[in-house]
Design an enzyme around this catalytic site. Structure first.
Site, PDB file in Angstrom:
ATOM      1  N   GLU A  75      29.482  14.219  19.220  1.00 42.91           N
ATOM      2  CA  GLU A  75      30.165  14.007  17.936  1.00 42.91           C
ATOM      3  C   GLU A  75      31.224  12.907  17.975  1.00 42.91           C
ATOM      4  OE1 GLU A  75      31.501  17.789  16.357  1.00 42.91           O
ATOM      5  OE2 GLU A  75      29.434  18.475  16.087  1.00 42.91           O
ATOM      6  N   THR A 172      37.528  21.486  19.892  1.00 40.89           N
ATOM      7  CA  THR A 172      36.432  20.521  19.768  1.00 40.89           C
ATOM      8  C   THR A 172      36.952  19.179  19.244  1.00 40.89           C
ATOM      9  OG1 THR A 172      36.038  21.293  17.520  1.00 40.89           O
ATOM     10  CG2 THR A 172      34.717  22.315  19.271  1.00 40.89           C
ATOM     11  N   ASN A 268      39.776  27.473   7.507  1.00 42.19           N
ATOM     12  CA  ASN A 268      39.448  28.591   6.623  1.00 42.19           C
ATOM     13  C   ASN A 268      40.239  29.843   6.984  1.00 42.19           C
ATOM     14  OD1 ASN A 268      37.152  28.149   8.813  1.00 42.19           O
ATOM     15  ND2 ASN A 268      37.429  30.362   8.576  1.00 42.19           N
ATOM     16  N   ASP A 313      34.886  30.002   3.861  1.00 39.73           N
ATOM     17  CA  ASP A 313      34.932  29.075   5.004  1.00 39.73           C
ATOM     18  C   ASP A 313      35.076  27.627   4.520  1.00 39.73           C
ATOM     19  OD1 ASP A 313      34.831  28.092   7.635  1.00 39.73           O
ATOM     20  OD2 ASP A 313      32.652  28.206   7.768  1.00 39.73           O
ATOM     21  N   ASN A 398      30.889  18.150   6.123  1.00 38.23           N
ATOM     22  CA  ASN A 398      31.518  18.791   7.273  1.00 38.23           C
ATOM     23  C   ASN A 398      32.371  17.766   8.021  1.00 38.23           C
ATOM     24  OD1 ASN A 398      32.053  20.570   9.605  1.00 38.23           O
ATOM     25  ND2 ASN A 398      30.571  21.909   8.620  1.00 38.23           N
ATOM     26  N   MET A 651      25.007  29.882  28.002  1.00 39.80           N
ATOM     27  CA  MET A 651      24.622  31.219  27.544  1.00 39.80           C
ATOM     28  C   MET A 651      25.581  32.265  28.115  1.00 39.80           C
ATOM     29  SD  MET A 651      21.014  33.116  27.474  1.00 39.80           S
ATOM     30  CE  MET A 651      20.947  34.899  27.237  1.00 39.80           C
TER      31      MET A 651
HETATM   32  O1  LIG Z   1      37.225  27.864  11.778  1.00 43.71           O
HETATM   33  C1  LIG Z   1      37.244  27.217  12.822  1.00 43.71           C
HETATM   34  O2  LIG Z   1      38.142  27.324  13.667  1.00 43.71           O
HETATM   35  C2  LIG Z   1      36.135  26.264  13.048  1.00 43.71           C
HETATM   36  C3  LIG Z   1      36.049  25.470  14.185  1.00 43.71           C
HETATM   37  C4  LIG Z   1      34.973  24.553  14.309  1.00 43.71           C
HETATM   38  C5  LIG Z   1      34.960  23.744  15.569  1.00 43.71           C
HETATM   39  O3  LIG Z   1      35.969  23.819  16.311  1.00 43.71           O
HETATM   40  O4  LIG Z   1      34.037  23.049  15.898  1.00 43.71           O
HETATM   41  C6  LIG Z   1      34.029  24.458  13.242  1.00 43.71           C
HETATM   42  C7  LIG Z   1      34.227  25.304  12.131  1.00 43.71           C
HETATM   43  N1  LIG Z   1      35.244  26.168  12.051  1.00 43.71           N
HETATM   44  C8  LIG Z   1      33.350  25.287  10.993  1.00 43.71           C
HETATM   45  O5  LIG Z   1      33.562  26.060  10.044  1.00 43.71           O
HETATM   46  C9  LIG Z   1      32.262  24.399  10.964  1.00 43.71           C
HETATM   47  O6  LIG Z   1      31.517  24.330   9.976  1.00 43.71           O
HETATM   48  C10 LIG Z   1      32.048  23.560  12.090  1.00 43.71           C
HETATM   49  C11 LIG Z   1      31.036  22.628  12.348  1.00 43.71           C
HETATM   50  C12 LIG Z   1      31.312  22.134  13.569  1.00 43.71           C
HETATM   51  C13 LIG Z   1      30.536  21.147  14.322  1.00 43.71           C
HETATM   52  O7  LIG Z   1      31.102  20.578  15.272  1.00 43.71           O
HETATM   53  O8  LIG Z   1      29.374  20.941  13.988  1.00 43.71           O
HETATM   54  N2  LIG Z   1      32.427  22.712  14.070  1.00 43.71           N
HETATM   55  C14 LIG Z   1      32.901  23.600  13.188  1.00 43.71           C
HETATM   56 CA   LIG Z   2      35.343  27.689  10.198  1.00 45.67          CA
END
Ligand SMILES: O=C(O)c1cc(C(=O)O)c2c(n1)C(=O)C(=O)c1cc(C(=O)O)[nH]c1-2
Ligand SMILES: [Ca+2]
Length: 681
Positions: A75, A172, A268, A313, A398, A651
């Protein structure tokens, strides 16, 4: 290549030690380098380079590729200064690459415990590094913030940024660095987590300030006035603090040097369902908001809440862009933002005042925003009945970065719909791992049953060129799949975007006409960057299918490892050989008792579905679909589930979470589902 240009630790040190606030600002005038993931502090992803133009882009060709040796989502946008590229891969691994040749300089693996992959909702991804005064900063998936020597890849310091290790926190996002401070948030709000951002001293790693996004346990003192104010918008009957309340700022944090503010996009609610989180309602500040903090102190300055009382969310963590644009004839300093909720926002960044919002895709939770910047909600969106959430929790947009081209006045935005049905959970319990609850066995706890009824909305992926002044679409490109890459736009009147179906495409920025494309080894989710080197303009993109949608779904039959591609005009290196997606036929012959299928379904949903999708129905993303694996693996499932061989791939070990009898039922569900969908002869 000219050996004088081969990087050495000394030359890399000399180059990277120049990178500071003044350097990043100065680079904005030329865009010769790409020193931060968003290019500049405003994160426009608009490059002034114009050697590659809409007239000559058809002559673009491959210069080199670099194998990231990864199989999960990639990403991060490449960061480049004077021929040195920094790129992150899954599991927070950092690669330093010679941008002239694509040769490896060094790699750094923070050695995240792979068995903890399940602690994040959405793939073991990383959105990139920050570079500052000779150091590379990366946030590891397990919550550590790490400073590396940019020349050698050796660790300089490391801090555990997590306030506790009981909640399922992960990181992330990419850190941001300014004025000698490095700032980072975290994720975890699908599991129960309380969000916060922390600033550390870039030199020493000492903590400088921290700001929580939501109030904590009301029996304890408020951390600051902003928490006292926020607590009034939550109903304590929901005991939200047990689950953390949410608001995790897992992606965007943007620094504004002019106003000395840091804008944090918050996440969220945790759990999602407001009716259990805060039964009497309330806005639940500062969920799903943009919050401005003083960059020196971390003190709250203002906020604008995009989704009051979030229930779906609808994070506001999507990358924001700082722009100076003219609205009704007056120059305005604004934030451009397209959060998950489907509306495009223009906010005054001097004070957080709402300017305008307009939906950029069809939505069903609100009909619009009033003059005060409050949504006009559709009551059914918070009802007790099953609800087709549009946008769904994957968001109308997103994390995939958008870009803003001041020449066309347009924002290039990866938009989508991923259908999802939400049924409010009647007997919600904080932190409970109930069978039948999506991700329940690995800690998900959102207060909804997901897809308990089949969703009726239709999926799509779309590149939208959006005029933020008129709040209107200028043009669009439709894609066969949701979950397409971030965008880059340039003074050559171009937009670059990678696609879920494995292409990297250049569009005319004014019209959306396709001008050039190349196949890539797998689906693309990241955004590209561009830079000058020895008088030549290069475009680089890191390819690697994944992220939350990409774990279980796919839109191309190619499955090459994560790879950085670099292109320039008139270059003709051959594309690497692509790896074809290998799949066994639909699973056949595993013995099971049909009576076990209903219970097996509930167990599968709780333990397996988050990553593996629906057996046989989904085709497998970067994680295999269990309807298409060798029958021996399913027949011997317990050997995989308990202390199994895939723990080094992410896993979890289900010892203590499932029993052997549970695994027999899961086998019944997997084989039963494959049998149910097998075409009848
Ligand atoms: O609520 C959170 O703390 C959280 C963390 C993350 C993340 O850290 O990747 C995502 C999401 N939510 C989320 O709702 C989401 O759609 C999402 C997509 C991704 C991705 O990297 O594809 N991370 C996340
Ligand atoms: Ca989320």
């Amino acid at each position: 290549q000219d050996s004088a240009k081969t990087p050495t630790p000394e030359s890399i040190k000399a180059i990277t030690s120049q990178v500071d606030g003044a350097y990043i600002k100065a680079n904005t005038a030329t865009s010769n380098n790409w020193p931060t993931i968003g290019l500049d502090y405003a994160e426009t992803r608009f490059s002034k380079l114009n050697q590659i133009t809409s007239d000559n882009v058809k002559g673009l060709g491959l210069v080199w590729t670099y194998n990231l040796e990864s199989s999960r989502g990639v990403e991060a946008t490449p960061v480049i200064v004077d021929g040195i590229m920094y790129q992150t891969a899954p599991w927070s691994v950092v690669h330093a690459i010679e941008a002239r040749t694509g040769k490896r300089i060094w790699t750094f693996d923070p050695e995240v415990n792979r068995e903890l992959g399940y602690r994040g909702c959405c793939d073991v991804v990383n959105r990139g590094v920050a570079l500052y005064k000779g150091k590379v900063f990366v946030a590891a998936y397990d919550g550590r913030l790490i400073a590396l020597d940019a020349a050698t890849g050796k660790k300089v310091w490391e801090k555990d940024t997590l306030i506790d290790h009981e909640h399922s926190y992960t990181i992330t996002g990419a850190p941001r660095v300014f004025n000698g401070k490095v700032v980072i948030g975290q994720g975890g709000a699908e599991y129960g987590a309380r969000g916060y951002v922390t600033a550390y001293d870039a030199e020493s790693g000492n903590q400088l300030w921290r700001w929580f996004t939501v109030p904590g346990d009301p029996s304890k003192p408020f951390e600051d006035e902003s928490m006292e104010k926020a607590a009034k918008t939550w109903d304590p009957a929901g005991q939200y603090w047990l689950n953390g309340g949410g608001g995790t700022p897992w992606d965007t944090i943007t620094f504004d040097p002019e106003l000395n503010l840091v804008y944090v996009g918050t996440g969220n609610g945790s759990p999602w369902n407001r009716n259990v989180r805060s039964p009497a309602g309330g806005d639940n500040l500062y969920l799903a908001s943009i919050v401005a903090l003083n960059a020196d102190t971390g003190k709250y300055a203002w906020h604008y809440q995009e989704t009051p009382g979030d229930h779906w969310d609808y994070t506001s963590t999507q990358p924001m862009i700082l722009a100076d644009i003219s609205i009704d004839g007056a120059p305005r300093k604004v934030i451009l933002h397209a959060p998950k909720n489907g509306f495009f926002f223009v906010i005054d960044r001097t004070n957080g005042k709402f300017i305008s919002a307009k939906n950029f895709v069809d939505v069903n939770w609100a009909t619009g925003y009033d003059a005060n910047g409050r949504p006009v909600e559709v009551p059914a969106a918070r009802g007790d009945a099953a609800y087709d959430s549009i946008p769904g929790p994957y968001g109308a947009h997103n994390w995939h970065p958008m870009s803003f081209n001041p020449q066309t006045g347009l924002v290039y935005l990866p938009a989508q719909n991923v259908p999802l049905n939400l049924i409010p959970e009647k007997k919600f319990k904080q932190n409970a791992a109930t069978p039948g609850k999506f991700g329940g066995a690995t800690g998900w706890n959102v207060g909804f049953v997901l897809n308990g009824e089949p969703p009726k909305s239709l999926p799509f992926g779309r590149l939208v060129a959006w005029d933020p002044v008129r709040q209107k679409e200028a043009w669009r490109v439709e894609y066969p799949s949701p979950w397409n890459g971030g965008t880059l736009t340039t003074a050559g009147n171009l937009v670059f975007q990678g696609t879920a179906d494995g292409r990297f495409v250049a569009y005319d920025a004014t019209t959306g006409k396709t001008l050039w494309e190349t196949p890539t080894g797998t689906g693309v989710v990241a955004a590209a960057s561009t830079y000058m080197l020895d008088g030549v303009q290069y475009v680089s993109i890191a390819v690697g299918w994944g992220g939350v949608y990409g774990m279980a779904q796919r839109a191309t039959e190619r499955q090459s490892p994560g790879t950085v591609y670099t292109f320039a005009l008139n270059s003709k290196a051959p594309l690497p050989e692509f790896v074809k997606y290998q799949t066994e036929g639909l699973l056949q012959g595993v013995k099971y008792d049909p009576k076990d299928v209903p219970e097996g379904t509930a167990l599968y949903v709780a333990a397996c579905a988050t990553c593996h999708g629906v057996p046989g129905v989904d085709k497998g993303g970067n994680v295999r679909n269990l309807g298409y694996v060798p029958a021996e693996e399913i027949a011997n499932l317990k050997n995989i589930v308990f202390k199994g061989p895939f723990r080094d791939k992410g896993m979890p070990d289900f010892t203590g979470k499932l029993t052997e009898a549970d695994v027999v039922k899961i086998q019944a569900f997997i084989q039963g589902t494959a049998d149910a969908i097998r075409p009848k002869k």
